[in-house]
Write a protein that holds these residues in place. Sequence first.
Motif, PDB file in Angstrom:
ATOM      1  N   ASP A  86       0.834  -1.203   0.000  1.00 30.64           N
ATOM      2  CA  ASP A  86       0.000   0.000   0.000  1.00 30.64           C
ATOM      3  C   ASP A  86       0.870   1.254   0.000  1.00 30.64           C
ATOM      4  O   ASP A  86       0.559   2.241  -0.682  1.00 30.64           O
ATOM      5  CB  ASP A  86      -0.916   0.024   1.228  1.00 30.64           C
ATOM      6  N   LEU A  87       1.961   1.218   0.752  1.00 29.20           N
ATOM      7  CA  LEU A  87       2.880   2.356   0.792  1.00 29.20           C
ATOM      8  C   LEU A  87       3.457   2.632  -0.591  1.00 29.20           C
ATOM      9  O   LEU A  87       3.546   3.787  -1.014  1.00 29.20           O
ATOM     10  CB  LEU A  87       4.013   2.076   1.789  1.00 29.20           C
ATOM     11  N   ARG A  88       3.817   1.592  -1.325  1.00 29.98           N
ATOM     12  CA  ARG A  88       4.377   1.786  -2.666  1.00 29.98           C
ATOM     13  C   ARG A  88       3.320   2.332  -3.633  1.00 29.98           C
ATOM     14  O   ARG A  88       3.628   3.146  -4.497  1.00 29.98           O
ATOM     15  CB  ARG A  88       4.991   0.493  -3.170  1.00 29.98           C
ATOM     16  N   TYR A  93       1.399   7.149  -6.577  1.00 27.06           N
ATOM     17  CA  TYR A  93       0.377   8.168  -6.776  1.00 27.06           C
ATOM     18  C   TYR A  93       0.983   9.571  -6.681  1.00 27.06           C
ATOM     19  O   TYR A  93       0.694  10.445  -7.487  1.00 27.06           O
ATOM     20  CB  TYR A  93      -0.738   7.996  -5.746  1.00 27.06           C
ATOM     21  N   PHE A  94       1.835   9.784  -5.674  1.00 27.22           N
ATOM     22  CA  PHE A  94       2.402  11.111  -5.458  1.00 27.22           C
ATOM     23  C   PHE A  94       3.644  11.393  -6.292  1.00 27.22           C
ATOM     24  O   PHE A  94       3.893  12.533  -6.671  1.00 27.22           O
ATOM     25  CB  PHE A  94       2.748  11.324  -3.979  1.00 27.22           C
ATOM     26  N   ALA A 102      11.231   7.474  -3.241  1.00 26.75           N
ATOM     27  CA  ALA A 102      10.511   7.775  -2.005  1.00 26.75           C
ATOM     28  C   ALA A 102      10.135   6.515  -1.235  1.00 26.75           C
ATOM     29  O   ALA A 102      10.090   6.537  -0.008  1.00 26.75           O
ATOM     30  CB  ALA A 102       9.245   8.563  -2.329  1.00 26.75           C
ATOM     31  N   THR A 103       9.849   5.425  -1.943  1.00 22.93           N
ATOM     32  CA  THR A 103       9.454   4.182  -1.281  1.00 22.93           C
ATOM     33  C   THR A 103      10.276   3.022  -1.840  1.00 22.93           C
ATOM     34  O   THR A 103       9.851   2.339  -2.755  1.00 22.93           O
ATOM     35  CB  THR A 103       7.961   3.894  -1.502  1.00 22.93           C
TER      36      THR A 103
END
Length: 140
Positions: A86-88, A93-94, A102-103
């Motif tokens: 979910d974090l990825r 998305y961002f 970022a991830t």
Amino acid sequence: MVHGRARLDLASDGMALAHLYAEHADALRGKHPFTEEEFAELQAASEWLLDNLTPDGARRPAAKQRGEAEKMRDRLWTLMVRRHADLRKIGYYFHGDAFEDATPKLQSRLASTVADEEEEADQPIDQEEETKEAEEEDGF
């Protein structure tokens, strides 16, 4: 020479072996060199060892108690593993195609050169060094 814990293991293995042969006696008949008396002797000796090597009042080794910090670390890791996908998705998305910055993937490590480049970018450059670098690029 066999010591305490190893003796207990041998005794319990002897018990298990005697029980296994007794349980499957019909299927194993004629396929091993042992008599039923020898298995009975093995079981009796194993029982005696277990009774005499671990008396009722003996001290047992203390089970290792996990501290609160270890428990919290394990909970955090479990949460990370369960929610990393979910974090990825949120990172994509961002940040679009640059979401890897970022991830990062789970258990990946940043190269030390990346950290060094970030440190250099944060430091101010002297005016004289800027002039020298510009002259070198121009060929003066």
